[in-house]
Design a protein around this motif. Structure first.
Motif, PDB file in Angstrom:
ATOM      1  N   TRP A 107      -6.507  19.751  -0.996  1.00 20.76           N
ATOM      2  CA  TRP A 107      -5.425  18.887  -0.520  1.00 20.76           C
ATOM      3  C   TRP A 107      -6.058  17.624   0.082  1.00 20.76           C
ATOM      4  O   TRP A 107      -6.926  17.698   0.962  1.00 20.76           O
ATOM      5  CB  TRP A 107      -4.590  19.578   0.551  1.00 20.76           C
ATOM      6  N   GLY A 108      -5.621  16.471  -0.410  1.00 21.27           N
ATOM      7  CA  GLY A 108      -6.139  15.206   0.114  1.00 21.27           C
ATOM      8  C   GLY A 108      -5.006  14.299   0.610  1.00 21.27           C
ATOM      9  O   GLY A 108      -3.940  14.229  -0.012  1.00 21.27           O
ATOM     10  N   ARG A 109      -5.245  13.647   1.755  1.00 25.09           N
ATOM     11  CA  ARG A 109      -4.296  12.628   2.229  1.00 25.09           C
ATOM     12  C   ARG A 109      -4.800  11.287   1.707  1.00 25.09           C
ATOM     13  O   ARG A 109      -5.831  10.776   2.124  1.00 25.09           O
ATOM     14  CB  ARG A 109      -4.220  12.611   3.754  1.00 25.09           C
ATOM     15  N   LEU A 110      -4.047  10.736   0.757  1.00 27.44           N
ATOM     16  CA  LEU A 110      -4.482   9.565  -0.001  1.00 27.44           C
ATOM     17  C   LEU A 110      -3.826   8.294   0.548  1.00 27.44           C
ATOM     18  O   LEU A 110      -2.607   8.257   0.759  1.00 27.44           O
ATOM     19  CB  LEU A 110      -4.113   9.747  -1.477  1.00 27.44           C
ATOM     20  N   SER A 111      -4.626   7.255   0.765  1.00 27.42           N
ATOM     21  CA  SER A 111      -4.132   5.922   1.115  1.00 27.42           C
ATOM     22  C   SER A 111      -4.683   4.950   0.088  1.00 27.42           C
ATOM     23  O   SER A 111      -5.902   4.900  -0.131  1.00 27.42           O
ATOM     24  CB  SER A 111      -4.587   5.511   2.518  1.00 27.42           C
ATOM     25  N   VAL A 112      -3.810   4.180  -0.550  1.00 27.89           N
ATOM     26  CA  VAL A 112      -4.218   3.295  -1.631  1.00 27.89           C
ATOM     27  C   VAL A 112      -3.697   1.893  -1.356  1.00 27.89           C
ATOM     28  O   VAL A 112      -2.535   1.706  -0.976  1.00 27.89           O
ATOM     29  CB  VAL A 112      -3.684   3.775  -3.000  1.00 27.89           C
ATOM     30  N   SER A 113      -4.548   0.888  -1.523  1.00 29.97           N
ATOM     31  CA  SER A 113      -4.151  -0.512  -1.461  1.00 29.97           C
ATOM     32  C   SER A 113      -4.708  -1.225  -2.678  1.00 29.97           C
ATOM     33  O   SER A 113      -5.647  -0.746  -3.320  1.00 29.97           O
ATOM     34  CB  SER A 113      -4.654  -1.172  -0.169  1.00 29.97           C
ATOM     35  N   LEU A 114      -4.120  -2.370  -2.989  1.00 34.78           N
ATOM     36  CA  LEU A 114      -4.490  -3.132  -4.177  1.00 34.78           C
ATOM     37  C   LEU A 114      -5.204  -4.409  -3.765  1.00 34.78           C
ATOM     38  O   LEU A 114      -4.715  -5.166  -2.922  1.00 34.78           O
ATOM     39  CB  LEU A 114      -3.235  -3.476  -4.993  1.00 34.78           C
ATOM     40  N   VAL A 115      -6.361  -4.661  -4.353  1.00 32.28           N
ATOM     41  CA  VAL A 115      -7.106  -5.889  -4.115  1.00 32.28           C
ATOM     42  C   VAL A 115      -6.736  -6.888  -5.203  1.00 32.28           C
ATOM     43  O   VAL A 115      -6.753  -6.553  -6.395  1.00 32.28           O
ATOM     44  CB  VAL A 115      -8.625  -5.628  -4.112  1.00 32.28           C
ATOM     45  N   THR A 175      -7.144  20.021   3.542  1.00 37.00           N
ATOM     46  CA  THR A 175      -6.890  21.400   3.089  1.00 37.00           C
ATOM     47  C   THR A 175      -6.731  22.332   4.277  1.00 37.00           C
ATOM     48  O   THR A 175      -5.798  23.147   4.324  1.00 37.00           O
ATOM     49  CB  THR A 175      -8.049  21.871   2.193  1.00 37.00           C
ATOM     50  N   ALA A 176      -7.624  22.187   5.248  1.00 38.61           N
ATOM     51  CA  ALA A 176      -7.550  23.074   6.411  1.00 38.61           C
ATOM     52  C   ALA A 176      -6.259  22.850   7.192  1.00 38.61           C
ATOM     53  O   ALA A 176      -5.665  23.797   7.713  1.00 38.61           O
ATOM     54  CB  ALA A 176      -8.771  22.842   7.305  1.00 38.61           C
ATOM     55  N   GLN A 177      -5.806  21.597   7.255  1.00 38.04           N
ATOM     56  CA  GLN A 177      -4.574  21.303   7.996  1.00 38.04           C
ATOM     57  C   GLN A 177      -3.362  21.921   7.310  1.00 38.04           C
ATOM     58  O   GLN A 177      -2.432  22.373   7.976  1.00 38.04           O
ATOM     59  CB  GLN A 177      -4.396  19.791   8.125  1.00 38.04           C
ATOM     60  N   ARG A 178      -3.366  21.891   5.988  1.00 34.20           N
ATOM     61  CA  ARG A 178      -2.232  22.482   5.260  1.00 34.20           C
ATOM     62  C   ARG A 178      -2.145  23.984   5.500  1.00 34.20           C
ATOM     63  O   ARG A 178      -1.070  24.566   5.417  1.00 34.20           O
ATOM     64  CB  ARG A 178      -2.372  22.201   3.787  1.00 34.20           C
ATOM     65  N   LEU A 179      -3.299  24.591   5.795  1.00 40.14           N
ATOM     66  CA  LEU A 179      -3.323  26.038   6.013  1.00 40.14           C
ATOM     67  C   LEU A 179      -3.070  26.398   7.472  1.00 40.14           C
ATOM     68  O   LEU A 179      -3.107  27.563   7.840  1.00 40.14           O
ATOM     69  CB  LEU A 179      -4.685  26.597   5.566  1.00 40.14           C
ATOM     70  N   SER A 180      -2.858  25.384   8.305  1.00 39.80           N
ATOM     71  CA  SER A 180      -2.670  25.661   9.740  1.00 39.80           C
ATOM     72  C   SER A 180      -1.227  25.429  10.150  1.00 39.80           C
ATOM     73  O   SER A 180      -0.938  24.752  11.130  1.00 39.80           O
ATOM     74  CB  SER A 180      -3.611  24.791  10.571  1.00 39.80           C
ATOM     75  N   GLY A 181      -0.277  25.949   9.390  1.00 42.76           N
ATOM     76  CA  GLY A 181       1.141  25.773   9.702  1.00 42.76           C
ATOM     77  C   GLY A 181       1.533  26.357  11.036  1.00 42.76           C
ATOM     78  O   GLY A 181       2.395  25.825  11.735  1.00 42.76           O
ATOM     79  N   GLN A 182       0.883  27.483  11.383  1.00 40.20           N
ATOM     80  CA  GLN A 182       1.219  28.110  12.639  1.00 40.20           C
ATOM     81  C   GLN A 182       0.873  27.194  13.810  1.00 40.20           C
ATOM     82  O   GLN A 182       1.633  27.074  14.770  1.00 40.20           O
ATOM     83  CB  GLN A 182       0.471  29.441  12.780  1.00 40.20           C
ATOM     84  N   GLN A 183      -0.277  26.532  13.682  1.00 41.53           N
ATOM     85  CA  GLN A 183      -0.670  25.596  14.736  1.00 41.53           C
ATOM     86  C   GLN A 183       0.347  24.464  14.856  1.00 41.53           C
ATOM     87  O   GLN A 183       0.663  24.001  15.954  1.00 41.53           O
ATOM     88  CB  GLN A 183      -2.054  25.030  14.438  1.00 41.53           C
ATOM     89  N   HIS A 240       0.869  -1.185   0.000  1.00 45.47           N
ATOM     90  CA  HIS A 240       0.000   0.000   0.000  1.00 45.47           C
ATOM     91  C   HIS A 240       0.899   1.225   0.000  1.00 45.47           C
ATOM     92  O   HIS A 240       2.123   1.126   0.175  1.00 45.47           O
ATOM     93  CB  HIS A 240      -0.932   0.009   1.217  1.00 45.47           C
ATOM     94  N   TYR A 241       0.320   2.401  -0.230  1.00 48.63           N
ATOM     95  CA  TYR A 241       1.108   3.630  -0.128  1.00 48.63           C
ATOM     96  C   TYR A 241       0.232   4.764   0.374  1.00 48.63           C
ATOM     97  O   TYR A 241      -1.006   4.709   0.314  1.00 48.63           O
ATOM     98  CB  TYR A 241       1.780   3.987  -1.459  1.00 48.63           C
ATOM     99  N   HIS A 242       0.908   5.775   0.913  1.00 45.25           N
ATOM    100  CA  HIS A 242       0.241   6.966   1.428  1.00 45.25           C
ATOM    101  C   HIS A 242       0.945   8.188   0.845  1.00 45.25           C
ATOM    102  O   HIS A 242       2.171   8.203   0.707  1.00 45.25           O
ATOM    103  CB  HIS A 242       0.314   7.035   2.958  1.00 45.25           C
ATOM    104  N   MET A 243       0.204   9.199   0.530  1.00 44.87           N
ATOM    105  CA  MET A 243       0.783  10.459   0.065  1.00 44.87           C
ATOM    106  C   MET A 243      -0.244  11.574   0.213  1.00 44.87           C
ATOM    107  O   MET A 243      -1.454  11.310   0.325  1.00 44.87           O
ATOM    108  CB  MET A 243       1.240  10.361  -1.397  1.00 44.87           C
ATOM    109  N   GLU A 244       0.262  12.801   0.257  1.00 47.50           N
ATOM    110  CA  GLU A 244      -0.625  13.950   0.191  1.00 47.50           C
ATOM    111  C   GLU A 244      -0.535  14.527  -1.214  1.00 47.50           C
ATOM    112  O   GLU A 244       0.565  14.720  -1.751  1.00 47.50           O
ATOM    113  CB  GLU A 244      -0.261  14.993   1.245  1.00 47.50           C
ATOM    114  N   LYS A 245      -1.663  14.771  -1.819  1.00 48.13           N
ATOM    115  CA  LYS A 245      -1.697  15.270  -3.196  1.00 48.13           C
ATOM    116  C   LYS A 245      -2.818  16.301  -3.338  1.00 48.13           C
ATOM    117  O   LYS A 245      -3.714  16.380  -2.494  1.00 48.13           O
ATOM    118  CB  LYS A 245      -1.903  14.115  -4.167  1.00 48.13           C
ATOM    119  N   ARG A 246      -2.743  17.036  -4.466  1.00 53.33           N
ATOM    120  CA  ARG A 246      -3.739  18.065  -4.741  1.00 53.33           C
ATOM    121  C   ARG A 246      -4.714  17.580  -5.808  1.00 53.33           C
ATOM    122  O   ARG A 246      -4.302  17.013  -6.824  1.00 53.33           O
ATOM    123  CB  ARG A 246      -3.047  19.341  -5.201  1.00 53.33           C
TER     124      ARG A 246
END
Length: 732
Positions: A382-390, A408-416, A366-372
């Motif tokens: 902005w989506g946090r993608l998790s993909v597995s193969l059946v 998307t909201a998390q990417r905009l909360s760098g200060q936090q 499987h793999y994980h990535m953040e992509k637009r």
């Protein structure tokens, strides 16, 4: 008065017949290869035939004069008491004959098994035995055959018991259980002693299920067959299998596949049946769970808060849930008409496709990535993608399952995030443990205050940017001068840290006992990019562990090593012999006449004697030698770098010192002797073999009158350089 010719003739004929009968009897005895003996009990003399002497490897002349002591001297010490008890019972008229199986020492030194039988054939007027005769035969081969058969039974039982995933239950023809292996114990919860010889295997079946099964088999008189009769009838001509419900001892029901086979003896007669049951319950539960999981997945897919999609191998949306539609702003019908490539930001598409290629090639699961993603309204998501193969049952790729979380909201909360990192650093600096963040090449990315103080000193600058191997060194208590390889410790596939519970950290020229805990850091692609190390000072914990081990290996009475400590030291000595080739000996010491001390003066007196003997042994050998109390009045000494000849001299000195012991007790003086056996240590031998070898020599010392030293004879010819040095210094 003269004897008539007829009387003389009759007497001669009688004597001739007696001679012929005696000759025939001797021929019969010779034909059986039995040794015969005749014993004049009051006079103590014995007559034996030549075969009697041949069985133990002697001639009659070599054994002469032959008395009962000749027999007692040849019998194994372990068998002599039983043989004497059987003989006394017969002589006193409590048994009709004397029959003893015992070991006798052959002239060549080995032991043979002898079956000795005899009977008193003449008693005086008061019933006292006068004459006794008997025979003995060499049954060594028979005893060996019995032992081989017993060993074979044990091996077969071990094979059956090793199959603990299969329940094996055997019965006789009447249905009484006579074999119940560990698999049956595991499946049914009964112990063998609760079942074997006591119950019928029908006990294990569900009564309601069997009642329904047996009802159609009722005969005209209303009698139903028993469970055993019904099942074995199917297996009369061969193996028969069926699925049943078994009841465990605790009442739990288990589904099993039971196979029943007949057991026939060597002559073809039926001697019983064997049943082999495989527990199907886990498989049936898995099937049920798979069905439930499928139902749950369908429900979770449609109602999940995360965006979820089934994607074809070409990238087309096969199915999407309402959450994904809400994230991207499309209807379900619109998404099913396009592929994910169309909605992926061009700068992220190459990475996404490469990871999909790894999935299809089997290089990852499987793999994980953040992509637009490009939303329908032209917005950037902005989506946090998790993909597995059946895959299919044959391993062929079927489709992808994707989970998409809107971040998307998390990417905009760098200060936090920065504030969170600051709080984390403050927290870690307050921790007493050393915390390090490292890359896979040993570069220090972060070190908390405790790590900085310990590795660089009070008031030192931050360690970030330094190399781990420049500021610290890890070794082990087993090899404190051999640093562990940092590259191995930073390898995610290595278990080098897990294998060591004795790590040492080199700090300011001294070694600090520590525990090391690792956690791995992954990048956006899921690849391990670094590690977090937590190092804890365990000085007090190790000290308590060492103290506990010391207490566990010391005999509290004599303060010598106990059996546990002795066996550990003996294994080390054997390993050292194998590695260096240096001589080493084991001394086994059994006190003589110790029991009367306890019986007469009490156990406190016995303890005083044991303490005095321990003191003699402790001061009679080198500091490097290991002296142990094995239990009771048995001691042992491990003599490293010591040949048998030197060991015998040491043992003789110890024996002389013990002879001089005089322990005051209750206005008396107590003394004790000892029998000592010595055997060499060889590389590759087991601890049990080493103890048995020395114990055998101690046994020999006991048999030869006690208060002496016996050494394994075949090893005495070896020449040790230290022996030669001793000989030159002492003039030998």
């Amino acid at each position: 008065m003269s004897q008539s010719p007829t009387s003389a003739s009759d007497a001669a004929e009688a004597l001739r017949e007696m001679a012929e009968q005696r000759h025939r009897l001797e021929m019969i005895i010779e034909g059986t290869a039995a040794g015969t003996w005749e014993w004049n009990i009051p006079g103590g003399q014995m007559r034996v035939n030549e075969r009697w002497a041949e069985i133990v490897g002697y001639t009659r002349e070599e054994l002469a004069p032959i008395t009962p002591e000749t027999f007692f001297r040849l019998v194994h010490p372990d068998d002599l008491a039983q043989s004497n008890a059987l003989l006394s019972a017969h002589l006193e008229g409590r048994s009709p004959h004397y029959d003893s199986l015992c070991r006798m020492r052959h002239k060549q030194g080995h032991w043979i098994w002898v079956q000795d039988r005899g009977r008193v054939y003449e008693r005086d007027a008061q019933g006292h035995p006068l004459w006794m005769a008997g025979a003995h035969a060499d049954v060594t081969d028979l005893q060996q055959a019995r032992q081989d058969a017993a060993n074979m039974r044990q091996r077969l039982q071990a094979v059956v018991d090793a199959s603990d995933e299969v329940a094996v239950i055997a019965t006789d023809v009447d249905g009484v259980v006579n074999l119940f292996n560990t698999g049956a114990q595991k499946l049914l919860g009964y112990r063998p002693e609760e079942v074997i010889g006591r119950v019928n295997p029908g006990l294990f079946h569900d009564p309601d299920e069997m009642r329904s099964y047996l009802q159609p088999q009722m005969d005209a008189e209303g009698r139903m067959p028993t469970i055993f009769e019904a099942l074995t009838a199917h297996a009369a001509q061969g193996t028969w299998s069926h699925q049943w419900t078994f009841l465990r001892k605790d009442g739990e029901r288990r589904q099993v596949r039971l196979s029943i086979s007949p057991l026939d003896g060597a002559g073809g007669s039926r001697i019983g049946y064997v049943g082999m049951a495989v527990d199907l319950t886990p498989l049936l539960q898995v099937r049920e769970q798979a069905f439930v999981a499928a139902e749950k997945f369908a429900g979770a897919f449609s109602s999940a808060a995360l965006g979820m999609a089934l994607v074809s191998l070409e990238g087309r949306w096969l199915d999407v849930n309402d959450s994904l539609c809400g994230i991207l702003g499309y209807t379900r019908a619109e998404l099913l008409q396009i592929d994910f490539q169309t909605l992926t930001h061009p700068d992220d598409l190459h990475t996404d496709l490469a990871l999909l290629g790894d999935l299809l090639a089997g290089r990852r699961e499987h793999y994980h990535m953040e992509k637009r993603y490009l939303g329908k309204a032209g917005n950037l998501v902005w989506g946090r993608l998790s993909v597995s193969l059946v895959r299919t049952e044959n391993g062929e790729p079927l489709h992808f399952v994707s989970q998409i979380q809107d971040v998307t909201a998390q990417r905009l909360s760098g200060q936090q995030l920065r504030e969170s990192e600051q709080r984390t650093r403050v927290t870690l600096d307050a921790v007493a443990d050393m915390v390090l963040t490292l890359d896979l090449h040993g570069g220090i990315q972060y070190a908390n205050a405790a790590a900085t103080r310990a590795l660089a000193g009070e008031g030192a600058e931050a360690l970030a940017g330094s190399q781990l191997q420049e500021v610290m060194e890890l070794t082990t208590e087993y090899a404190p001068r051999s640093p562990l390889d940092v590259a191995v410790l930073l390898d995610p596939d290595s278990n080098a840290v897990d294998l060591h519970s004795d790590l040492l950290l080199s700090v300011s020229a001294h070694l600090l006992p520590v525990d090391l805990t690792r956690a791995w850091l992954c990048d956006e692609q899921g690849q391990v990019s670094g590690a977090v190390w937590v190092i804890r000072d365990v000085t007090q914990q190790r000290a308590r562990q060492r103290e506990a081990r010391h207490l566990a290996e010391i005999d509290p009475l004599t303060e010598l090593s106990n059996r546990r400590g002795f066996e550990a030291h003996l294994q080390q000595a054997i390993t050292r012999v194998a590695r260096t080739g240096q001589s080493a000996s084991l001394m086994y010491i059994d006190l003589d006449h110790f029991k009367p001390v306890n019986d007469t003066h009490g156990h406190l007196a016995g303890d005083a004697v044991l303490w005095a003997v321990a003191s003699v042994l402790r001061h009679g050998v080198r500091d490097s030698d290991i002296v142990a109390r094995l239990g009771g009045d048995e001691f042992a000494v491990i003599l490293a770098g010591c040949s048998l000849k030197r060991a015998r001299r040491i043992a003789s000195d110890l024996l002389e010192a013990m002879r001089g012991l005089s322990i005051p007790w209750d206005q008396r003086r107590l003394s004790v002797g000892a029998s000592i056996g010595i055997a060499p240590l060889f590389g590759g031998m087991s601890v049990d073999d080493a103890v048995a070898a020395a114990d055998a020599q101690c046994y020999r010392a006991k048999a030869m009158g006690r208060d002496n030293v016996q050494v394994e004879a075949q090893a005495l010819g070896a020449v040790d350089p230290l022996d030669a040095l001793d000989a030159s210094e002492s003039g030998e």
